[in-house]
Design an enzyme around this catalytic site. Structure first.
Site, PDB file in Angstrom:
ATOM      1  N   GLY A  11       0.826  -1.202   0.000  1.00  0.00           N
ATOM      2  CA  GLY A  11       0.000   0.000   0.000  1.00  0.00           C
ATOM      3  C   GLY A  11       0.856   1.246   0.000  1.00  0.00           C
ATOM      4  O   GLY A  11       1.785   1.380   0.808  1.00  0.00           O
ATOM      5  N   GLY A  13      -0.390   4.341   0.467  1.00  0.00           N
ATOM      6  CA  GLY A  13      -1.199   5.434   1.023  1.00  0.00           C
ATOM      7  C   GLY A  13      -0.314   6.270   1.937  1.00  0.00           C
ATOM      8  O   GLY A  13       0.917   6.227   1.845  1.00  0.00           O
ATOM      9  N   ASN A  38       1.628  -1.428  -4.793  1.00  0.00           N
ATOM     10  CA  ASN A  38       0.369  -0.663  -4.747  1.00  0.00           C
ATOM     11  C   ASN A  38      -0.438  -0.985  -5.991  1.00  0.00           C
ATOM     12  O   ASN A  38       0.126  -1.242  -7.053  1.00  0.00           O
ATOM     13  CB  ASN A  38       0.673   0.840  -4.709  1.00  0.00           C
ATOM     14  CG  ASN A  38      -0.531   1.655  -4.271  1.00  0.00           C
ATOM     15  OD1 ASN A  38      -1.026   1.483  -3.163  1.00  0.00           O
ATOM     16  ND2 ASN A  38      -1.017   2.525  -5.125  1.00  0.00           N
ATOM     17  N   LYS A  39      -1.762  -0.954  -5.852  1.00  0.00           N
ATOM     18  CA  LYS A  39      -2.565  -1.382  -7.007  1.00  0.00           C
ATOM     19  C   LYS A  39      -2.602  -0.350  -8.133  1.00  0.00           C
ATOM     20  O   LYS A  39      -2.968  -0.688  -9.243  1.00  0.00           O
ATOM     21  CB  LYS A  39      -3.950  -1.839  -6.575  1.00  0.00           C
ATOM     22  CG  LYS A  39      -4.873  -0.819  -6.018  1.00  0.00           C
ATOM     23  CD  LYS A  39      -6.290  -1.379  -6.034  1.00  0.00           C
ATOM     24  CE  LYS A  39      -6.769  -1.769  -4.668  1.00  0.00           C
ATOM     25  NZ  LYS A  39      -8.196  -1.820  -4.487  1.00  0.00           N
ATOM     26  N   VAL A  82      -2.666  -6.790  -4.142  1.00  0.00           N
ATOM     27  CA  VAL A  82      -2.405  -7.834  -3.144  1.00  0.00           C
ATOM     28  C   VAL A  82      -3.669  -8.676  -3.013  1.00  0.00           C
ATOM     29  O   VAL A  82      -4.762  -8.141  -2.819  1.00  0.00           O
ATOM     30  CB  VAL A  82      -2.063  -7.210  -1.768  1.00  0.00           C
ATOM     31  CG1 VAL A  82      -1.799  -8.295  -0.733  1.00  0.00           C
ATOM     32  CG2 VAL A  82      -0.879  -6.266  -1.885  1.00  0.00           C
ATOM     33  N   GLU A 170     -17.497  17.070   4.998  1.00  0.00           N
ATOM     34  CA  GLU A 170     -16.642  17.709   3.976  1.00  0.00           C
ATOM     35  C   GLU A 170     -17.264  17.537   2.586  1.00  0.00           C
ATOM     36  O   GLU A 170     -17.217  18.434   1.754  1.00  0.00           O
ATOM     37  CB  GLU A 170     -15.232  17.112   4.013  1.00  0.00           C
ATOM     38  CG  GLU A 170     -14.461  17.514   5.269  1.00  0.00           C
ATOM     39  CD  GLU A 170     -12.956  17.329   5.133  1.00  0.00           C
ATOM     40  OE1 GLU A 170     -12.538  16.250   4.699  1.00  0.00           O
ATOM     41  OE2 GLU A 170     -12.206  18.267   5.458  1.00  0.00           O
ATOM     42  N   ASP A 297      -4.999   3.072   8.558  1.00  0.00           N
ATOM     43  CA  ASP A 297      -6.373   2.659   8.854  1.00  0.00           C
ATOM     44  C   ASP A 297      -6.495   1.174   9.196  1.00  0.00           C
ATOM     45  O   ASP A 297      -7.542   0.733   9.657  1.00  0.00           O
ATOM     46  CB  ASP A 297      -7.290   2.971   7.657  1.00  0.00           C
ATOM     47  CG  ASP A 297      -7.556   4.461   7.504  1.00  0.00           C
ATOM     48  OD1 ASP A 297      -6.981   5.248   8.275  1.00  0.00           O
ATOM     49  OD2 ASP A 297      -8.337   4.838   6.617  1.00  0.00           O
ATOM     50  N   GLN A 314      -2.954  11.935   9.391  1.00  0.00           N
ATOM     51  CA  GLN A 314      -1.919  12.432  10.300  1.00  0.00           C
ATOM     52  C   GLN A 314      -1.259  11.278  11.057  1.00  0.00           C
ATOM     53  O   GLN A 314      -0.030  11.156  11.106  1.00  0.00           O
ATOM     54  CB  GLN A 314      -2.603  13.399  11.277  1.00  0.00           C
ATOM     55  CG  GLN A 314      -1.701  14.082  12.220  1.00  0.00           C
ATOM     56  CD  GLN A 314      -2.457  15.052  13.140  1.00  0.00           C
ATOM     57  OE1 GLN A 314      -1.844  15.751  13.887  1.00  0.00           O
ATOM     58  NE2 GLN A 314      -3.755  15.097  13.094  1.00  0.00           N
ATOM     59  N   LYS A 373      -5.887  24.547   6.857  1.00  0.00           N
ATOM     60  CA  LYS A 373      -5.973  23.286   6.108  1.00  0.00           C
ATOM     61  C   LYS A 373      -4.982  23.320   4.936  1.00  0.00           C
ATOM     62  O   LYS A 373      -4.313  22.345   4.634  1.00  0.00           O
ATOM     63  CB  LYS A 373      -7.407  23.072   5.612  1.00  0.00           C
ATOM     64  CG  LYS A 373      -7.599  21.724   4.981  1.00  0.00           C
ATOM     65  CD  LYS A 373      -8.948  21.107   5.314  1.00  0.00           C
ATOM     66  CE  LYS A 373      -9.073  19.743   4.708  1.00  0.00           C
ATOM     67  NZ  LYS A 373      -9.360  18.689   5.627  1.00  0.00           N
TER      68      LYS A 373
HETATM   69  C1  LIG Z   1     -12.937  12.271   2.050  1.00  0.00           C
HETATM   70  C2  LIG Z   1     -11.972  12.011   3.163  1.00  0.00           C
HETATM   71  C3  LIG Z   1     -11.436  13.087   3.872  1.00  0.00           C
HETATM   72  C4  LIG Z   1     -10.507  12.857   4.882  1.00  0.00           C
HETATM   73  N1  LIG Z   1      -9.985  13.950   5.530  1.00  0.00           N
HETATM   74  C5  LIG Z   1      -9.015  13.764   6.438  1.00  0.00           C
HETATM   75  C6  LIG Z   1      -8.368  14.900   7.021  1.00  0.00           C
HETATM   76  O1  LIG Z   1      -8.726  16.047   6.758  1.00  0.00           O
HETATM   77  N2  LIG Z   1      -7.358  14.667   7.906  1.00  0.00           N
HETATM   78  C7  LIG Z   1      -6.929  13.395   8.207  1.00  0.00           C
HETATM   79  O2  LIG Z   1      -5.960  13.254   8.992  1.00  0.00           O
HETATM   80  N3  LIG Z   1      -7.530  12.298   7.696  1.00  0.00           N
HETATM   81  C8  LIG Z   1      -8.555  12.442   6.810  1.00  0.00           C
HETATM   82  N4  LIG Z   1      -9.150  11.339   6.232  1.00  0.00           N
HETATM   83  C9  LIG Z   1      -8.726   9.979   6.655  1.00  0.00           C
HETATM   84  C10 LIG Z   1      -7.437   9.587   5.935  1.00  0.00           C
HETATM   85  O3  LIG Z   1      -7.544   9.827   4.550  1.00  0.00           O
HETATM   86  C11 LIG Z   1      -7.085   8.118   6.180  1.00  0.00           C
HETATM   87  O4  LIG Z   1      -7.042   7.897   7.564  1.00  0.00           O
HETATM   88  C12 LIG Z   1      -5.728   7.797   5.544  1.00  0.00           C
HETATM   89  O5  LIG Z   1      -5.837   7.862   4.135  1.00  0.00           O
HETATM   90  C13 LIG Z   1      -5.240   6.398   5.944  1.00  0.00           C
HETATM   91  O6  LIG Z   1      -3.983   6.172   5.352  1.00  0.00           O
HETATM   92  P1  LIG Z   1      -3.508   4.700   5.008  1.00  0.00           P
HETATM   93  O7  LIG Z   1      -2.073   4.808   4.646  1.00  0.00           O
HETATM   94  O8  LIG Z   1      -3.892   3.751   6.071  1.00  0.00           O
HETATM   95  O9  LIG Z   1      -4.385   4.253   3.749  1.00  0.00           O
HETATM   96  P2  LIG Z   1      -4.757   4.945   2.381  1.00  0.00           P
HETATM   97  O10 LIG Z   1      -4.287   6.344   2.320  1.00  0.00           O
HETATM   98  O11 LIG Z   1      -6.200   4.668   2.189  1.00  0.00           O
HETATM   99  O12 LIG Z   1      -3.921   4.090   1.314  1.00  0.00           O
HETATM  100  C14 LIG Z   1      -4.079   2.716   1.099  1.00  0.00           C
HETATM  101  C15 LIG Z   1      -3.331   2.360  -0.182  1.00  0.00           C
HETATM  102  O13 LIG Z   1      -3.379   0.949  -0.355  1.00  0.00           O
HETATM  103  C16 LIG Z   1      -3.717   0.644  -1.706  1.00  0.00           C
HETATM  104  N5  LIG Z   1      -4.388  -0.659  -1.706  1.00  0.00           N
HETATM  105  C17 LIG Z   1      -5.550  -0.991  -1.086  1.00  0.00           C
HETATM  106  N6  LIG Z   1      -5.829  -2.283  -1.300  1.00  0.00           N
HETATM  107  C18 LIG Z   1      -4.827  -2.777  -2.053  1.00  0.00           C
HETATM  108  C19 LIG Z   1      -4.537  -4.069  -2.594  1.00  0.00           C
HETATM  109  N7  LIG Z   1      -5.346  -5.121  -2.375  1.00  0.00           N
HETATM  110  N8  LIG Z   1      -3.430  -4.232  -3.337  1.00  0.00           N
HETATM  111  C20 LIG Z   1      -2.573  -3.178  -3.562  1.00  0.00           C
HETATM  112  N9  LIG Z   1      -2.795  -1.951  -3.078  1.00  0.00           N
HETATM  113  C21 LIG Z   1      -3.905  -1.747  -2.329  1.00  0.00           C
HETATM  114  C22 LIG Z   1      -4.641   1.796  -2.125  1.00  0.00           C
HETATM  115  O14 LIG Z   1      -4.698   1.924  -3.531  1.00  0.00           O
HETATM  116  C23 LIG Z   1      -3.950   2.981  -1.441  1.00  0.00           C
HETATM  117  O15 LIG Z   1      -2.942   3.511  -2.254  1.00  0.00           O
HETATM  118  C24 LIG Z   1     -10.107  11.522   5.211  1.00  0.00           C
HETATM  119  C25 LIG Z   1     -10.643  10.430   4.521  1.00  0.00           C
HETATM  120  C26 LIG Z   1     -11.564  10.666   3.500  1.00  0.00           C
HETATM  121  C27 LIG Z   1     -12.127   9.469   2.733  1.00  0.00           C
END
Ligand SMILES: Cc1cc2nc3c(=O)[nH]c(=O)nc-3n(C[C@H](O)[C@H](O)[C@H](O)COP(=O)(O)OP(=O)(O)OC[C@H]3O[C@@H](n4cnc5c(N)ncnc54)[C@H](O)[C@@H]3O)c2cc1C
Length: 396
Positions: A11, A13, A38-39, A82, A170, A297, A314, A373
């Site tokens: 991932g 993200g 990453n996908k 994955v 939002e 997450d 964050q 922001k």
């Molecule tokens: C609309 C919206 C607004 C938000 N606003 C805020 C904010 O203002 N402040 C804040 O702190 N948080 C905010 N959040 C929450 C925040 O975006 C998430 O908590 C954060 O993105 C989590 O990061 P992560 O690295 O866990 O996963 P993600 O950022 O979701 O990344 C996961 C990655 O894994 C990849 N992936 C998933 N499944 C697979 C697979 N099977 N194979 C290969 N790759 C895969 C995806 O393509 C992605 O690139 C918001 C969320 C949303 C939806």
């Protein structure tokens, strides 16, 4: 281990990409073999997805090419999906191959949680990826176009957003900003457009400062949002949503933002999870395998009151940094460090010109929140890709 250790990051993200970019900075030549999977070939700014979903921003602005963030001499990037994680065999099954690892970092993000509410999975749209938000934007425009052909169908102009947490609020903020332009474009009477925000909890933005919640709701109500609070969605059908009080809102557009869970692949791998999220140890490792780290997450970290921190970008970023530091320590035989979140605050946008937030314990609202922001966004771009990325993407 006589060969160099293999680190696989799943991932790209906020958590995964931060771990990768920190590792490429910290590791010495030939200290470890790092692969990022990453996908898609882009990292996306999940925190901005509500804008392309409503059509107030182009989806291309939330995408950042992964190869522009990593040094390919130091990190192998594999664009693949994955399918399965096999911790006992130290392998990851991809859609087009298998990877072995010595250390694994899971940062696969969250999935929509529908709590088993009938019809949500089938008929509601969700804000989770660039693809899902493109669908929402196109669907909204299609609804306006269809209304022109069937002017008795006002349900085409009724939009229901399920959930008044951060994402829901939002998104409605952007929707109310977009509507006047869409009405003008399709020559539709704006008074026919209805935007509902439905929430099971008795208040919008549960857990947030009450005076800021009141400000947010007033701002959105003034611009036409109809709140239905304390009313869980009972069912979603192709015709609309049924609420707990028996009210049925006829709508062809239901966007569900009411819940997030961890990625299913994590629980399928056999790790103990709660709603798909792993309770990690202080070093962000799973309790079953100390060579598997979980960020973002997919991970649960408890606050001093014993409650999980809400999943945020964050925290995901900070966890990515900690995991990178811990991997470097493990490889060098040094002591790992515990993850301690450094919370700077939270800001929710209410469209382009309004917002609310808490920054270092101070309340901000209106243009001050919008400005904060923007600063947060620029800081993230700077941490990720330095000044060049700020210059390329900073106009967001
Ligand atoms: C609309 C919206 C607004 C938000 N606003 C805020 C904010 O203002 N402040 C804040 O702190 N948080 C905010 N959040 C929450 C925040 O975006 C998430 O908590 C954060 O993105 C989590 O990061 P992560 O690295 O866990 O996963 P993600 O950022 O979701 O990344 C996961 C990655 O894994 C990849 N992936 C998933 N499944 C697979 C697979 N099977 N194979 C290969 N790759 C895969 C995806 O393509 C992605 O690139 C918001 C969320 C949303 C939806």
């Amino acid at each position: 281990m006589s060969r160099i250790p293999r680190i696989v990051i799943l991932g790209a993200g906020y958590g995964g990409i931060m771990a990768a970019t920190r590792l490429q900075k910290e590791l010495n030549y030939n200290e470890a073999d790092v692969t990022l999977v990453n996908k898609h070939d882009y990292h996306y700014l999940t925190t901005h997805l509500h804008m392309p979903a409503a059509g107030t921003e182009s989806a291309k602005h939330v995408k950042i090419n992964i190869l522009s963030l990593i040094d390919e001499f130091k990190i192998d990037f594999v664009k693949s999906t994955v399918l399965q994680i096999k911790p006992n065999e130290q392998k990851v099954i991809l859609s087009d191959g298998t990877l072995s690892y010595d250390y694994l970092v899971i940062g696969l993000g969250g999935e929509t949680e529908t709590f088993g509410i009938p019809g949500l999975k089938e008929y509601a749209l969700n804000i989770r990826s660039v693809n899902t938000v493109n669908l929402i934007r196109e669907h909204i425009e299609y609804m306006f176009a269809r209304y022109k052909g069937e002017p008795h169908r006002t349900d085409y102009l009724t939009f229901v957003v399920g959930g008044a947490g951060f994402t829901g609020i939002e998104f409605v903020g952007e929707l109310v900003d977009r509507m006047p332009k869409l009405c003008k474009q399709f020559n539709v009477d704006p008074s026919l457009v209805k935007i509902y925000n439905v929430e099971a909890a008795p208040t919008a933005l549960p857990g947030f400062d009450p005076s800021l919640v009141e400000y947010a709701m007033e701002s959105l109500k003034r611009r036409g949002v109809i709140f239905k609070l304390g009313l869980p969605v009972k069912e979603c059908t192709p015709e609309g949503v049924l609420l707990a009080n028996g009210e049925f809102i006829k709508s062809q557009t239901v966007v569900w933002t009411g819940g997030v869970r961890g990625n299913r692949l994590v629980e399928e791998a056999g790790f103990e999870t709660s709603r798909g999220r792993v309770m990690v140890d202080p070093y962000l490792r799973t309790k079953e395998k100390d060579n598997v780290y979980v960020v973002g997450d997919c991970a649960i970290v408890l606050n001093p009151e014993g409650r999980p921190y809400p999943p945020t970008a964050q925290i995901a970023m900070q966890q990515g940094e900690t995991v990178a530091a811990n991997l470097v320590s493990v490889i060098r035989g040094e002591k790992q460090k515990e993850f301690v979140p450094n919370l700077k605050g939270t800001i929710a946008s209410l469209g382009r010109r309004d917002g609310i937030g808490i920054v270092f314990k101070y309340k901000v609202k209106g243009l001050a929140a919008v400005l904060m922001k923007k600063i947060t966004d620029l800081r993230y771009l700077y941490l990720l890709g330095g000044i060049p990325l700020v210059l390329r993407k900073g106009r967001l």
